[in-house]
Write a protein that holds these residues in place. Structure first.
Motif, short mmCIF file in Angstrom:
data_model
loop_
_atom_site.label_atom_id
_atom_site.label_comp_id
_atom_site.label_asym_id
_atom_site.label_seq_id
_atom_site.Cartn_x
_atom_site.Cartn_y
_atom_site.Cartn_z
N GLU A 1 0.82 -1.22 0.00
CA GLU A 1 0.00 0.00 0.00
C GLU A 1 0.85 1.27 0.00
N THR A 2 1.98 1.26 0.71
CA THR A 2 2.83 2.45 0.74
C THR A 2 3.41 2.73 -0.64
N ASP B 1 0.98 7.15 -6.68
CA ASP B 1 -0.07 8.15 -6.92
C ASP B 1 0.45 9.56 -6.66
N THR B 2 1.19 9.72 -5.58
CA THR B 2 1.73 11.03 -5.20
C THR B 2 2.78 11.53 -6.19
N LYS C 1 0.49 4.26 -2.81
CA LYS C 1 0.24 5.66 -2.45
C LYS C 1 1.35 6.56 -2.96
#
Length: 192
Positions: free
Chosen positions: A157-158, A164-165, A161
């Motif tokens: 998940e990290t 995406d960032t 994310k």
């Protein structure tokens, strides 16, 4: 490969098999090429091996040498080359835990970031902070997807994310590299 490692060790430098070949060996997958990380500088390797080729001397690479690098202001290529003297330092700058493992015939497997655990968990996780890894080399975002496709793994998940960032950083990667990664993903697992 063992002969190369031994020859480098014999003149007082460290040398290890690193990266994808270690990962693929542990997964019992075919190995297509071997990378060796060493504390010897390129000129030492060029002089040590008659058939060595300076494949990326400005980045500190010879056909059997991988190094750790400095800053990546263009989010793809290092601004400077920083040589490291330990395998642990080299592994700390790699992209994903499953690629941050090394092997030496006498020391065995070196896995300071839990690559073996992530192989068992079938997960792609960055070494350290994902934002930092992707800012160093934006191509790593696509590589995360390629490894998920190629290995049948999930993405931590990290990592998701952070991609995406940092998605806008892909503009710093050449279209040829993007096409190569996308082609590998589509040929291996289009659903990814």
């Amino acid at each position: 490969i063992l002969e190369i490692i031994q020859k480098i060790n014999d003149i007082g430098y460290e040398a290890y098999v690193v990266g994808g070949c270690v990962r693929d060996y542990l997964l019992n997958r075919p190995i297509h090429d071997y990378d060796i990380c060493t504390s010897a500088k390129p000129e030492v390797i060029l002089n040590l091996f008659d058939r060595s080729i300076g494949t990326g001397l400005k980045h500190g690479t010879v056909t059997v040498l991988l190094i750790s690098t400095g800053e990546f202001k263009d989010h793809r290529h290092p601004d400077s080359v920083r040589y490291v003297s330990t395998i642990e330092e080299d592994l700390s700058r790699r992209d994903f835990t499953v690629n941050a493992m090394a092997y030496h015939p006498s020391r065995g497997l070196i896995d300071p970031y839990g690559g073996q655990v992530d192989l068992k968990r079938k997960i792609i996780r960055c070494v350290g902070n994902p934002d930092r890894r992707f800012n160093e080399d934006a191509l790593r975002m696509l590589r995360a997807y390629r490894f998920c496709a190629k290995l049948g793994f999930s993405m931590d998940e990290t990592v998701k994310k952070s991609i995406d960032t940092n998605a806008s950083l892909i503009q710093y990667v050449s279209i040829e590299r993007i096409v190569h990664e996308l082609k590998e993903i589509i040929e291996t697992n289009p659903q990814v």
